[in-house]
Design an enzyme around this catalytic site. Structure first.
Site, short mmCIF file in Angstrom:
data_model
loop_
_atom_site.label_atom_id
_atom_site.label_comp_id
_atom_site.label_asym_id
_atom_site.label_seq_id
_atom_site.Cartn_x
_atom_site.Cartn_y
_atom_site.Cartn_z
N GLY A 1 0.85 -1.19 0.00
CA GLY A 1 0.00 0.00 0.00
C GLY A 1 0.87 1.23 0.00
O GLY A 1 2.05 1.16 0.35
N CYS B 1 5.34 -6.03 1.68
CA CYS B 1 5.70 -4.61 1.64
C CYS B 1 5.02 -3.84 2.79
O CYS B 1 5.35 -4.06 3.94
CB CYS B 1 5.36 -4.04 0.26
N TYR B 2 4.04 -2.99 2.51
CA TYR B 2 3.35 -2.29 3.60
C TYR B 2 2.81 -3.29 4.61
O TYR B 2 2.83 -3.04 5.83
CB TYR B 2 2.20 -1.45 3.01
N HIS C 1 7.88 -7.79 -3.75
CA HIS C 1 6.57 -8.21 -4.26
C HIS C 1 6.65 -9.55 -5.00
O HIS C 1 7.09 -9.58 -6.14
CB HIS C 1 6.02 -7.13 -5.21
N GLU D 1 4.28 -11.18 -6.23
CA GLU D 1 3.16 -11.35 -7.17
C GLU D 1 3.47 -10.86 -8.58
O GLU D 1 2.73 -11.18 -9.51
CB GLU D 1 1.91 -10.64 -6.63
N ASP E 1 -14.74 -10.79 -24.01
CA ASP E 1 -15.22 -10.49 -22.66
C ASP E 1 -16.74 -10.49 -22.57
O ASP E 1 -17.33 -11.14 -21.70
CB ASP E 1 -14.67 -9.14 -22.17
N LYS F 1 -7.22 -11.33 -18.53
CA LYS F 1 -7.67 -11.80 -19.85
C LYS F 1 -7.51 -13.31 -20.02
O LYS F 1 -8.41 -13.99 -20.50
CB LYS F 1 -6.87 -11.07 -20.94
#
Ligand code: XMP
Length: 512
Positions: free
Chosen positions: A56, A83-84, A170, A172, A228, A368
């Site tokens: 964050g 992180c945060y 991170h 991710e 989509d 996607k």
């Protein structure tokens, strides 16, 4: 079906939160992103196997810094702070956080203690994405350091007994090597998940939730023929059957045969209530004589909404409107600070005057590739599921200058040949986008001993992952030669074919 294995992602407004959720899904574990303000009782009642605190933008020592209920650390549930999230864990449990001397941003070599369960089977040195100014400078009691960098001596920490872990980098994002392995270690070795979640579970859960929410009420969907909105429509149809009506506005600017294909799939294969509006003339008359790209885009976007509204009014009141919004759309529309290069109209944008109570966006959290997987799960043909991106304004922005029916026909034929030859050469899976453009340029040629003065077709093909930047594709000359000769032989009024060898930037992918 309630998922037995749930990971809660506690959101502190980081940039990559949905990416964390996505990585967790990739490991076959179900996760939900919830705000950091979620009451402890609610978290408890969700019975998660583990909790991940996201990153964050705030500093934990600021007065109004986002803070969760500190009792979360008394639930006996494993926690991973990113992180945060790590800094918050440190502050609440008695460690200290301070502003670092240097901002650390970018790919950084991190030394990992691989005896930590979080890093098992990882290399001792791993490239990770760091993005922080603050850092933990003293550990909470009973914690030990498990990762460090030159600038950040405590880049990872653990309390192995309580199963609390913190990492400053991170895991991710793609720039962190082995990031998914770190998340997998947390899920499987630390939270003891077994990985019982699949994309098919997403379909089952969504159908069940949509059924409960919608009941016998009426749902309306604008179908564009793109991936989509098609996946959203079929998902809704599975949930509510004939209570769903799809309106497919055929603006006549789709590729050759595409509108008929869409109709066949939805009407015949899925037996969906479909209203196809053949509005080509209406769009062409609005576009007549218009040459300015932005004006063309705006006309199409607005006209689309007008046609959709007119049809929707005939149906009368509906309760829900379905949108095929996917996660990257959410991020992109959230940014809003970048310069507008082109006003992107996702055909199917929100109509103002349709009488409905609520919008449903069943794909809002998906990326996607996950939407495509969902589409395959739902039995949508591969041809549609793997369709390359196609702009809302369609071929109108691939005809430079004004648009006429004749020009549209020329472009459709040329584009069809190009796509056919790319497929014949098995390049359709490696090129990310490829199409023909009708330039407004006429030039002199010679055919059958006679002079011609006809149009120039440009071919465009790019390789890209995010479509924000793109490289022109090095299609083998023999294939280009074949496409060129077929186009000038088979398409009337084309006597010249050129290949666009500009990347993005400085060019864009589309010509307008
Ligand atoms: P550009 O031309 O900006 O295109 O490099 C980037 C990607 O976006 C697609 N594109 C659009 N997609 N509505 C859309 O849904 C639009 O108005 C639009 N304009 C461009 C383009 O095809 C490429 O994939």
């Amino acid at each position: 079906m309630k998922n037995e294995e749930l990971i809660i992602i506690l959101d502190f407004y980081g940039q990559y939160n949905q990416l964390i959720a996505r990585r967790v899904r990739e490991c076959n574990v179900y996760s939900e992103v919830v705000p950091y303000t979620t009451p402890l009782e609610k978290i408890k009642s969700m019975n998660p196997k583990g909790i991940i605190f996201t990153g964050g933008p705030a500093s934990v020592y600021e007065q109004d810094a986002p803070m969760c209920d500190p009792k979360i650390f008394e639930l006996g549930i494993p926690i991973l702070g990113i992180c945060y999230g790590m800094q918050l864990m440190s502050k609440v449990l008695g460690g200290n956080v301070k502003k670092g001397l240097k901002r650390e941003y970018g790919e950084t070599e991190v030394h990992l203690n691989t005896s930590s369960p979080l890093f098992s089977n990882l290399p001792n040195n791993n490239t990770c994405l760091m993005s922080h100014t603050d850092l933990v400078d003293s550990l909470p009691n009973d914690f030990e350091v498990i990762a460090s960098t030159d600038n950040c001596p405590i880049a990872g920490m653990q309390n192995i007994n309580k199963k609390f872990y913190g990492i400053q980098f991170h895991p991710e994002v793609n720039n962190t090597l082995n990031g998914t392995n770190i998340i997998r270690n947390f899920l499987y070795d630390i939270c003891k998940c077994t990985g019982n979640w699949k994309m098919s579970s997403f379909v089952q859960d969504s159908v069940k939730n949509l059924k409960e929410k919608i009941g016998d009420k009426k749902v309306l969907c604008a179908l564009s023929g793109g991936v989509d909105s098609s996946v959203a429509a079929v998902l809704l149809h599975k949930a509510v059957g004939k209570n769903l009506t799809c309106i497919f506005v055929d603006h006549g600017l789709l590729r050759k045969n595409e509108a008929d294909e869409v109709e066949t799939i939805f009407r015949n294969q899925f037996d969906i209530n479909l209203i196809r509006v053949n509005a080509q003339e209406r769009f062409l008359s609005k576009l007549a004589g218009k040459t300015e790209p932005e004006e063309k885009r705006k006309i199409i976007g607005e006209e689309f909404i007008r046609v959709f509204e007119e049809e929707a009014k005939k149906i009368g009141k509906v309760d829900f409107l379905v949108q095929g919004t996917i996660y990257p759309d959410v991020i992109e529309s959230g940014l809003g600070k970048a310069a507008v290069i082109k006003s992107h109209h996702n055909v199917g944008g929100l109509p103002d005057y349709v009488d409905f109570e609520e919008i449903i966006e069943p794909l809002r959290d998906l990326f996607k590739d996950e939407v495509r997987k969902t589409g395959l799960e739902l039995g949508i043909p591969e041809k549609l599921v793997f369709r390359q991106p196609f702009p809302g304004p369609g071929l109108a922005i691939r005809i430079i200058g004004d648009i006429t029916e004749e020009k549209l026909e020329i472009l459709k034929e040329a584009d069809y040949i190009f796509r056919e030859e790319i497929a014949n050469a098995n390049l359709d899976k490696t090129l990310n986008q490829y199409f023909a453009v009708l330039t407004n340029l006429k030039s002199v040629g010679v055919m059958g001993d006679g002079r011609t003065y006809d149009y120039t077709i440009a071919l465009r093909a790019v390789t890209t992952t995010d479509f924000m930047t793109a490289t022109w594709s090095k299609i083998p000359y023999e294939i280009l030669e074949k496409v060129s000769s077929r186009i000038v032989n088979e398409v009337k009024h084309v006597n010249r074919v050129v290949y666009d060898i500009t990347s993005k930037p400085p060019a864009t992918i589309e010509w307008e």
